[in-house]
Design a protein around this motif. Structure first.
Motif, PDB file in Angstrom:
ATOM      1  N   GLU A 112      42.398  46.703  46.558  1.00  0.00           N
ATOM      2  CA  GLU A 112      42.390  47.450  45.302  1.00  0.00           C
ATOM      3  C   GLU A 112      41.977  48.900  45.526  1.00  0.00           C
ATOM      4  O   GLU A 112      41.184  49.207  46.431  1.00  0.00           O
ATOM      5  N   THR A 147      35.250  39.240  40.523  1.00  0.00           N
ATOM      6  CA  THR A 147      36.565  39.833  40.777  1.00  0.00           C
ATOM      7  C   THR A 147      37.607  39.023  40.024  1.00  0.00           C
ATOM      8  O   THR A 147      37.646  37.794  40.133  1.00  0.00           O
ATOM      9  N   ASP A 181      44.667  38.595  38.533  1.00  0.00           N
ATOM     10  CA  ASP A 181      45.545  38.383  37.389  1.00  0.00           C
ATOM     11  C   ASP A 181      46.784  37.600  37.776  1.00  0.00           C
ATOM     12  O   ASP A 181      47.000  37.255  38.942  1.00  0.00           O
ATOM     13  N   ALA A 233      41.098  43.086  40.175  1.00  0.00           N
ATOM     14  CA  ALA A 233      40.103  44.147  40.277  1.00  0.00           C
ATOM     15  C   ALA A 233      38.709  43.540  40.329  1.00  0.00           C
ATOM     16  O   ALA A 233      38.455  42.485  39.741  1.00  0.00           O
ATOM     17  N   THR A 234      37.810  44.211  41.048  1.00  0.00           N
ATOM     18  CA  THR A 234      36.389  43.901  40.931  1.00  0.00           C
ATOM     19  C   THR A 234      35.946  44.445  39.589  1.00  0.00           C
ATOM     20  O   THR A 234      35.970  45.652  39.361  1.00  0.00           O
ATOM     21  N   CYS A 235      35.541  43.566  38.682  1.00  0.00           N
ATOM     22  CA  CYS A 235      35.486  44.002  37.285  1.00  0.00           C
ATOM     23  C   CYS A 235      34.125  43.885  36.621  1.00  0.00           C
ATOM     24  O   CYS A 235      33.910  44.494  35.567  1.00  0.00           O
ATOM     25  N   VAL A 275      30.157  46.154  32.949  1.00  0.00           N
ATOM     26  CA  VAL A 275      31.598  46.275  33.152  1.00  0.00           C
ATOM     27  C   VAL A 275      31.884  47.322  34.220  1.00  0.00           C
ATOM     28  O   VAL A 275      31.377  48.444  34.147  1.00  0.00           O
ATOM     29  N   HIS A 303      35.341  47.529  35.390  1.00  0.00           N
ATOM     30  CA  HIS A 303      36.780  47.787  35.277  1.00  0.00           C
ATOM     31  C   HIS A 303      37.243  47.254  33.925  1.00  0.00           C
ATOM     32  O   HIS A 303      36.700  46.272  33.408  1.00  0.00           O
ATOM     33  N   ASP A 304      38.241  47.892  33.348  1.00  0.00           N
ATOM     34  CA  ASP A 304      38.738  47.488  32.032  1.00  0.00           C
ATOM     35  C   ASP A 304      39.214  46.038  32.011  1.00  0.00           C
ATOM     36  O   ASP A 304      39.190  45.390  30.951  1.00  0.00           O
ATOM     37  N   ASP A 305      39.639  45.495  33.162  1.00  0.00           N
ATOM     38  CA  ASP A 305      40.106  44.107  33.187  1.00  0.00           C
ATOM     39  C   ASP A 305      39.010  43.117  32.805  1.00  0.00           C
ATOM     40  O   ASP A 305      39.303  41.972  32.435  1.00  0.00           O
ATOM     41  N   ALA A 306      37.756  43.539  32.887  1.00  0.00           N
ATOM     42  CA  ALA A 306      36.661  42.645  32.513  1.00  0.00           C
ATOM     43  C   ALA A 306      36.767  42.222  31.056  1.00  0.00           C
ATOM     44  O   ALA A 306      36.257  41.165  30.662  1.00  0.00           O
TER      45      ALA A 306
END
Length: 410
Positions: free
Chosen positions: A108, A133, A136, A142-144, A158, A160-163
């Protein structure tokens, strides 16, 4: 210096030396079969193909992973990589290493390295924590998220936004389980996503009692392994004379009555070890009686079997008088005489034997010859089942929304 410390320092140095070159982080998230490195191993690379810190294999994958960093950095999207080590090495390097496993990695872009320094700070506090992490369904991830302390809604940050795709009610019991076992786990969540949760296991804290050449040798090896090392003695002149690596602590304990107060200020959990090296009976006895009742993972005594027996007999009497008898459970953590039977007699050899024994104890291994081990060399446990006692309190079905505090300035 290991783990997140090494990665964070390398990332900071790279940013200062080559600020225009993007960075990427490779994380080993799953292994099928045998592998030199285990899930959670990480490697820092840059978009020009440099390996800056860390490792994700025994050396066979690093170059190929680094070569893929440019594409990941340019696209801004993570990529999942799978290496069949039984066959892929023939394609990568032109020869077959005949390894016996399959490695799954996430590569990443690393736009902000500072969360790794924060993760190391969490680990150093020895109060629990984890790194999450997210993998998806599109082959990225991502490490989130970072957990600071025991699992609770307020202690998630948080990264990363993916969290925000994760649900706290589902994440909390998983964090409980991985922190209880000390093993990373993979778990499938909604919409075919998978989370990789790695507990932030504290470094071994080693307390050497007695400022001897033996303590000096033990401290050198332990420091190389990334352990937190302290040497304690009541003689300041001997402490000052030791030639120790930077980072090894010296602490004067002025009198035997101060042993308990000294221990109270040092780590004394299951990832802590005490070795008694003073060669002074009263000193070793005071420390033995003080340390055995504590929840330490290891207490070792340097010296002959006869002297060790005398110390144990004395400690047993003192503890019985205090109302804390020397039970079988307390005896189990005591290793006297200290060390594995390696055969060497020099201070360095004895130090190696002691460190090897502590390492085996902390990993619950018998410390035998690997050629005689019948089970897999790299033992693993399956993803821990979430037990009823690990279930988190009922929470509303909301995504993770805690905010990461302001980072310190670079």
């Amino acid at each position: 210096m290991t783990g997140f410390v090494e990665l964070a320092r390398a990332a900071q140095a790279a940013r200062q030396a080559r600020p225009q070159v993007p960075l990427a982080l490779a994380t080993l998230v799953q292994v099928d079969g045998s592998s030199y490195r285990q899930p959670g191993a990480r490697m820092l690379v840059d978009a020009e193909g440099r390996v800056l810190a860390g490792a994700i294999s025994g050396g066979c994958l690093e170059g190929d992973v680094a070569a893929r960093a440019a594409e990941v950095c340019a696209s801004g999207r993570a990529a999942r990589l799978m290496y069949d080590l039984r066959a892929d090495l023939e394609t990568i390097w032109g020869f077959g290493a005949k390894c016996d496993g399959i490695a799954h990695l996430l590569l990443e872009p690393l736009t902000d390295w500072r969360w790794m320094a924060q993760a190391e700070a969490v680990r150093g506090r020895r109060l629990g924590g984890a790194v999450v992490t997210l993998l998806d369904s599109h082959g990225g991830g991502a490490t989130c998220a970072l957990l600071d302390g025991d699992p609770s809604p307020a202690k998630w940050h948080v990264l990363h936004d993916d969290a925000r795709l994760l649900s706290l009610p589902e994440l909390l019991p998983l964090a409980h389980s991985t922190m209880r076992t000390g093993h990373a786990l993979l778990h499938t969540v909604a919409d075919e996503m998978t989370v990789f949760i790695e507990p932030l296991v504290p470094a071994i804290a080693l307390h050497c009692v007695g400022a001897s050449r033996g303590a000096e040798a033990i401290a050198r090896i332990a420091h190389t392994m990334g352990w937190q090392v302290t040497i304690l003695d009541h003689r300041p002149a001997l402490l000052d004379e030791l030639d120790l690596p930077e980072g090894v602590m010296r602490r004067r304990v002025r009198q035997l009555e101060a042993v308990h107060s000294a221990l109270a200020e040092l780590p004394h959990d299951a990832r802590s070890a005490v070795v008694l090296l003073s060669h002074i009976f009263d000193v070793d006895s005071a420390w033995m009686t003080a340390t055995l009742p504590l929840p330490l993972g290891y207490v070792g005594v340097l010296g002959s079997r006869k002297r060790a027996g005398q110390l144990v007999e004395h400690a047993e009497g003192v503890l019985a008088a205090r109302g804390t008898p020397l039970t079988a459970r307390l005896r189990h953590k005591l290793y006297a005489p200290i060390g594995l039977d390696l055969g060497g007699e020099s201070p360095a050899s004895i130090a190696l034997a002691a460190i090897a024994e502590i390492e085996a104890v902390m990993h619950a291994r018998p410390a035998g010859f690997l050629r005689e081990r019948q089970s897999p060399i790299h033992s693993r446990t399956p993803s821990p089942r979430v037990l009823e006692r690990d279930q988190a309190p009922t929470l509303p079905e909301v995504p993770l929304r805690c905010e990461l505090p302001e980072h310190p300035a670079e």
